[in-house]
Design a protein around this motif. Sequence first.
Motif, short mmCIF file in Angstrom:
data_model
loop_
_atom_site.label_atom_id
_atom_site.label_comp_id
_atom_site.label_asym_id
_atom_site.label_seq_id
_atom_site.Cartn_x
_atom_site.Cartn_y
_atom_site.Cartn_z
N ARG A 18 29.60 28.02 42.24
CA ARG A 18 28.18 28.02 41.90
C ARG A 18 27.49 29.31 42.33
O ARG A 18 26.43 29.65 41.81
CB ARG A 18 27.48 26.85 42.60
N CYS A 19 28.10 30.00 43.29
CA CYS A 19 27.48 31.19 43.86
C CYS A 19 28.06 32.49 43.30
O CYS A 19 27.49 33.56 43.53
CB CYS A 19 27.64 31.19 45.38
N ILE A 20 29.19 32.40 42.60
CA ILE A 20 29.86 33.58 42.06
C ILE A 20 29.97 33.42 40.54
O ILE A 20 30.68 32.53 40.07
CB ILE A 20 31.27 33.77 42.65
N PRO A 21 29.30 34.26 39.75
CA PRO A 21 29.38 34.14 38.30
C PRO A 21 30.81 34.36 37.79
O PRO A 21 31.59 35.10 38.38
CB PRO A 21 28.44 35.25 37.79
N ARG A 22 31.12 33.75 36.66
CA ARG A 22 32.48 33.84 36.13
C ARG A 22 32.87 35.27 35.78
O ARG A 22 34.03 35.65 35.91
CB ARG A 22 32.64 32.93 34.91
N ASP A 23 31.92 36.08 35.34
CA ASP A 23 32.24 37.47 34.98
C ASP A 23 32.77 38.25 36.18
O ASP A 23 33.53 39.20 36.01
CB ASP A 23 31.01 38.17 34.42
N PHE A 24 32.36 37.86 37.37
CA PHE A 24 32.90 38.49 38.58
C PHE A 24 34.39 38.19 38.69
O PHE A 24 35.21 39.08 38.91
CB PHE A 24 32.15 37.97 39.82
N PHE A 25 34.77 36.92 38.54
CA PHE A 25 36.17 36.53 38.62
C PHE A 25 37.00 37.18 37.52
O PHE A 25 38.13 37.60 37.75
CB PHE A 25 36.32 35.02 38.53
N VAL A 26 36.43 37.28 36.33
CA VAL A 26 37.16 37.87 35.21
C VAL A 26 37.51 39.33 35.52
O VAL A 26 38.63 39.79 35.27
CB VAL A 26 36.35 37.76 33.91
N GLY A 27 36.55 40.05 36.07
CA GLY A 27 36.82 41.45 36.43
C GLY A 27 37.92 41.58 37.46
O GLY A 27 38.80 42.44 37.36
N VAL A 28 37.86 40.73 38.49
CA VAL A 28 38.90 40.76 39.52
C VAL A 28 40.26 40.41 38.90
O VAL A 28 41.29 41.02 39.22
CB VAL A 28 38.56 39.81 40.67
N GLY A 29 40.26 39.41 38.00
CA GLY A 29 41.51 39.03 37.34
C GLY A 29 42.09 40.18 36.53
O GLY A 29 43.31 40.40 36.53
N GLN A 30 41.25 40.92 35.83
CA GLN A 30 41.71 42.07 35.06
C GLN A 30 42.35 43.11 35.98
O GLN A 30 43.40 43.68 35.65
CB GLN A 30 40.53 42.68 34.31
N ASN A 31 41.73 43.35 37.11
CA ASN A 31 42.26 44.34 38.04
C ASN A 31 43.59 43.88 38.64
O ASN A 31 44.53 44.67 38.78
CB ASN A 31 41.25 44.64 39.14
N MET A 32 43.67 42.60 39.00
CA MET A 32 44.92 42.07 39.54
C MET A 32 46.05 42.19 38.53
O MET A 32 47.18 42.58 38.87
CB MET A 32 44.73 40.61 39.96
#
Length: 330
Positions: A18-32
């Motif tokens: 609820r505190c972290i937007p999904r676009d944040f996770f998507v960016g981290v996933g791309q980098n990983m």
Amino acid sequence: MSRPPMIVDGHCHLASSRCIPRDFFVGVGQNMARKKSARVRPGEAESLARLMELQYQDHDADRLVRKMDEACIARTVLLAPDFTYVFKSHYSLEDMAAQHAAVRARHPGRFHVFFGVDPRWGRSGHDIFERSVDTYGFEGLKVYPPCGFSPSDERMFPLYEICAARDLPVLLHTGPTTPTLDFRFADPYLIDAAAKQFPGVNFILAHGGVNFVEQAKLMCNYRPNVYLDISGFPAAMTATTWQQHLAELFAQGINHKIIFGTDWPVFSMKDDLSAMVSHLLEDGGPMHGLPDAVVADIMAGTIDKLLPNPPKAEGSAGAAAALSLEGESP
């Protein structure tokens, strides 16, 4: 070495999607995915983002408190950055403030909260931050410059004035983050103008013991009101080991400016809180040979000196917020 009398995690996050937007996770996933291979398989980044989101379902912090108990962490500073200005967010700043207040009411005496507001919200953002302090008793400001602004931007100054009037510390992100954000504003030197303008406000360079370390060390050495934390240490980019990296940091003569932090739940898939603490304090570890009083300050004493109030059970406002969210956690 003897274990310090108290441990306070000075850098942690509520593991709540609820505190972290999904676009944040998507960016981290791309980098990983890109780190693993020069060619990313279709859907791999999305799969990694979903895997990370599964680690962010501890909306009421029950799991975090269990992990704190296992690691003998007495209290934790929860950092709530504001991504709502740059990412589509299903939860508003007011929602996030209420959720963090509910967590504190659910676990009395275990959490401090540094709440973030993007300066581009203007007066409405200032009011939200001030209400979060006055209504919920939050104890600091969380600043996230990679969202697209300098921490010394004059639009930040009204927020710093609130902190100065209430003796609240400011913690700002330094170094890299999700690649969907802007790294230009992540240099520790960018806080210099604000630190000079607001000598009564204490500024903490998040990850300063891991990223841009030379700049962070100089800021701590020459600005009386600048500190750094070591959060992110398990992922320190170094030619040796993170243990050796920290041992060298602890030999720089600025230990009174250094704050322990884990950045949980960022490394929850790699290291447990108890493992992080044990590796720091074990014989032969990076703190080996430091005086007990110095270890005690790094692990708790310094952040406690910067906090405006001693920990206490939440009042009626926190309890009311907790009731409003009761039953929502999966």
